[in-house]
Design a protein around this motif. Structure first.
Motif, PDB file in Angstrom:
ATOM      1  N   PHE A   1      13.437  -1.837  -1.354  1.00  0.00           N
ATOM      2  CA  PHE A   1      12.894  -2.098  -0.032  1.00  0.00           C
ATOM      3  C   PHE A   1      13.951  -2.775   0.817  1.00  0.00           C
ATOM      4  O   PHE A   1      14.573  -3.744   0.385  1.00  0.00           O
ATOM      5  CB  PHE A   1      11.681  -3.027  -0.097  1.00  0.00           C
ATOM      6  CG  PHE A   1      10.472  -2.437  -0.745  1.00  0.00           C
ATOM      7  CD1 PHE A   1      10.185  -2.689  -2.082  1.00  0.00           C
ATOM      8  CD2 PHE A   1       9.607  -1.632  -0.020  1.00  0.00           C
ATOM      9  CE1 PHE A   1       9.044  -2.150  -2.684  1.00  0.00           C
ATOM     10  CE2 PHE A   1       8.477  -1.090  -0.608  1.00  0.00           C
ATOM     11  CZ  PHE A   1       8.203  -1.347  -1.939  1.00  0.00           C
TER      12      PHE A   1
ATOM     13  N   ASP B   1       0.840  -1.189   0.000  1.00  0.00           N
ATOM     14  CA  ASP B   1       0.000   0.000   0.000  1.00  0.00           C
ATOM     15  C   ASP B   1       0.875   1.239   0.000  1.00  0.00           C
ATOM     16  O   ASP B   1       1.952   1.243   0.615  1.00  0.00           O
ATOM     17  CB  ASP B   1      -0.907   0.010   1.234  1.00  0.00           C
ATOM     18  CG  ASP B   1      -1.809  -1.222   1.293  1.00  0.00           C
ATOM     19  OD1 ASP B   1      -1.560  -2.103   2.143  1.00  0.00           O
ATOM     20  OD2 ASP B   1      -2.733  -1.287   0.473  1.00  0.00           O
TER      21      ASP B   1
ATOM     22  N   PHE C   1       9.169  -5.251   6.276  1.00  0.00           N
ATOM     23  CA  PHE C   1       9.707  -4.399   5.220  1.00  0.00           C
ATOM     24  C   PHE C   1       9.639  -2.931   5.612  1.00  0.00           C
ATOM     25  O   PHE C   1       8.776  -2.507   6.384  1.00  0.00           O
ATOM     26  CB  PHE C   1       8.899  -4.584   3.934  1.00  0.00           C
ATOM     27  CG  PHE C   1       9.251  -5.806   3.142  1.00  0.00           C
ATOM     28  CD1 PHE C   1       8.661  -7.017   3.431  1.00  0.00           C
ATOM     29  CD2 PHE C   1      10.152  -5.735   2.099  1.00  0.00           C
ATOM     30  CE1 PHE C   1       8.964  -8.154   2.696  1.00  0.00           C
ATOM     31  CE2 PHE C   1      10.466  -6.858   1.353  1.00  0.00           C
ATOM     32  CZ  PHE C   1       9.870  -8.069   1.655  1.00  0.00           C
ATOM     33  N   GLY C   2      10.534  -2.165   5.010  1.00  0.00           N
ATOM     34  CA  GLY C   2      10.433  -0.713   5.079  1.00  0.00           C
ATOM     35  C   GLY C   2       9.457  -0.214   4.018  1.00  0.00           C
ATOM     36  O   GLY C   2       8.862  -0.998   3.269  1.00  0.00           O
ATOM     37  N   THR C   3       9.300   1.097   3.960  1.00  0.00           N
ATOM     38  CA  THR C   3       8.317   1.685   3.050  1.00  0.00           C
ATOM     39  C   THR C   3       8.846   1.891   1.645  1.00  0.00           C
ATOM     40  O   THR C   3       8.086   2.214   0.740  1.00  0.00           O
ATOM     41  CB  THR C   3       7.819   3.026   3.599  1.00  0.00           C
ATOM     42  OG1 THR C   3       8.955   3.845   3.889  1.00  0.00           O
ATOM     43  CG2 THR C   3       6.991   2.834   4.862  1.00  0.00           C
TER      44      THR C   3
ATOM     45  N   GLY D   1       2.872   4.334   0.831  1.00  0.00           N
ATOM     46  CA  GLY D   1       3.358   4.876   2.094  1.00  0.00           C
ATOM     47  C   GLY D   1       3.539   3.860   3.204  1.00  0.00           C
ATOM     48  O   GLY D   1       4.056   4.195   4.268  1.00  0.00           O
ATOM     49  N   LEU D   2       3.135   2.622   2.948  1.00  0.00           N
ATOM     50  CA  LEU D   2       3.236   1.588   3.985  1.00  0.00           C
ATOM     51  C   LEU D   2       4.178   0.465   3.596  1.00  0.00           C
ATOM     52  O   LEU D   2       4.439  -0.433   4.403  1.00  0.00           O
ATOM     53  CB  LEU D   2       1.854   1.014   4.294  1.00  0.00           C
ATOM     54  CG  LEU D   2       0.848   1.993   4.893  1.00  0.00           C
ATOM     55  CD1 LEU D   2      -0.515   1.332   5.047  1.00  0.00           C
ATOM     56  CD2 LEU D   2       1.327   2.521   6.239  1.00  0.00           C
ATOM     57  N   GLY D   3       4.659   0.453   2.376  1.00  0.00           N
ATOM     58  CA  GLY D   3       5.564  -0.599   1.944  1.00  0.00           C
ATOM     59  C   GLY D   3       4.846  -1.936   1.824  1.00  0.00           C
ATOM     60  O   GLY D   3       3.643  -2.011   1.554  1.00  0.00           O
ATOM     61  N   LEU D   4       5.599  -2.993   2.032  1.00  0.00           N
ATOM     62  CA  LEU D   4       5.054  -4.345   1.986  1.00  0.00           C
ATOM     63  C   LEU D   4       4.792  -4.826   3.409  1.00  0.00           C
ATOM     64  O   LEU D   4       5.653  -4.698   4.278  1.00  0.00           O
ATOM     65  CB  LEU D   4       6.053  -5.298   1.308  1.00  0.00           C
ATOM     66  CG  LEU D   4       6.232  -5.128  -0.182  1.00  0.00           C
ATOM     67  CD1 LEU D   4       7.604  -5.581  -0.610  1.00  0.00           C
ATOM     68  CD2 LEU D   4       5.172  -5.921  -0.921  1.00  0.00           C
ATOM     69  N   ARG D   5       3.642  -5.377   3.611  1.00  0.00           N
ATOM     70  CA  ARG D   5       3.313  -5.914   4.933  1.00  0.00           C
ATOM     71  C   ARG D   5       2.885  -7.369   4.803  1.00  0.00           C
ATOM     72  O   ARG D   5       2.097  -7.712   3.919  1.00  0.00           O
ATOM     73  CB  ARG D   5       2.207  -5.080   5.581  1.00  0.00           C
ATOM     74  CG  ARG D   5       2.637  -3.664   5.921  1.00  0.00           C
ATOM     75  CD  ARG D   5       1.495  -2.890   6.560  1.00  0.00           C
ATOM     76  NE  ARG D   5       0.413  -2.656   5.604  1.00  0.00           N
ATOM     77  CZ  ARG D   5      -0.802  -2.222   5.945  1.00  0.00           C
ATOM     78  NH1 ARG D   5      -1.088  -1.983   7.213  1.00  0.00           N
ATOM     79  NH2 ARG D   5      -1.711  -2.016   5.025  1.00  0.00           N
TER      80      ARG D   5
END
Lengths: 113, 115
Positions: B89, A38, B105-107, A40-44
């Motif tokens: 990333f 998403d 992960f970072g943004t 501004g949130l990177g990978l989650r």
């Protein structure tokens, strides 16, 4: 060719209509995982699986289910999708563990209206 | 709570120069770090990794440096090439704890290499 495949690549659906995103790998990897990306949130990380019949929650598991009945497949299930699950989803696999090089699928762009 | 932070959303570098991408983490249990590169409309691809027992790892044009005391890692690309233009990333894992199977992960930092 070694690869991770995801289907569908694009999906537009409505709130509450159950859907499944499939993921398959042909590298005989033990570890598989789902992520969402998403702005501004990177990978989650959503869910992961260390091997067949073993799955566990990542950082954002709410609203998702997974299953690992066979080594090559790791489907992501949204029982009742909501608009906040609109996102870009990636499936990934690695040989044994998360710190091994992960191979990612091409992504599934999901829109829930 | 963002445990892995990439504070620069974007970076522009001239071709041939060095690109330095930074990453900070807050969880002292993290002991394995990876960098992934992502082109538009593709999944991320693995670039390079480093264990906390090292402070440097090199692979061709790519070098990752780890400063454990500062909880900081950086990726150096020398020389930068136009094909390096992508989103990078950093990611971290704690291999020795109960969360050994999770990856944070970072943004991301968007690198643009200009001619």
């Amino acid at each position: 060719e070694a690869q991770v495949t995801q289907n569908p690549r694009y999906l537009i659906t409505v709130t509450g209509k159950k859907l499944t995103v499939t993921c398959s790998q042909n590298m005989n990897h033990e570890y598989m995982s789902w992520y969402r990306q998403d702005p501004g949130l990177g990978l989650r990380q959503i869910y992961y699986s260390m091997n067949v019949e073993v799955t566990d929650k990542g950082d954002v598991p709410e609203g998702y289910k997974v299953s690992r009945k066979e080594k090559r497949n790791f489907p992501l299930i949204l029982e009742s999708p909501s608009p906040n699950q609109t996102s870009l989803y990636f499936c990934a696999s690695s040989l044994l563990r998360v710190s091994d090089e992960q191979y990612f699928g091409p992504g599934t762009r999901l829109t829930v209206t | 709570d963002q445990q892995v932070k990439q504070n620069s959303p974007s970076l522009s570098v001239q071709e041939g120069r060095i690109s330095i991408l930074n990453c900070d983490y807050t969880n002292s249990m993290f002991d394995y770090f990876l960098w992934y590169k992502k082109y538009p409309a593709e999944g991320p691809t693995f670039l390079i990794s480093i264990s906390s027992i090292k402070d440097k790892n090199e692979d061709g044009r790519f070098t990752v440096f780890l400063n454990k005391s500062a909880k900081h890692l950086s990726l150096h690309i020398v020389p930068s090439q136009p094909g390096d233009s992508a989103v990078y990333f950093c990611a971290a894992s704690s291999t020795l704890t109960g969360t050994a199977s999770k990856l944070t992960f970072g943004t991301g930092t968007r690198l643009q290499v200009t001619l």
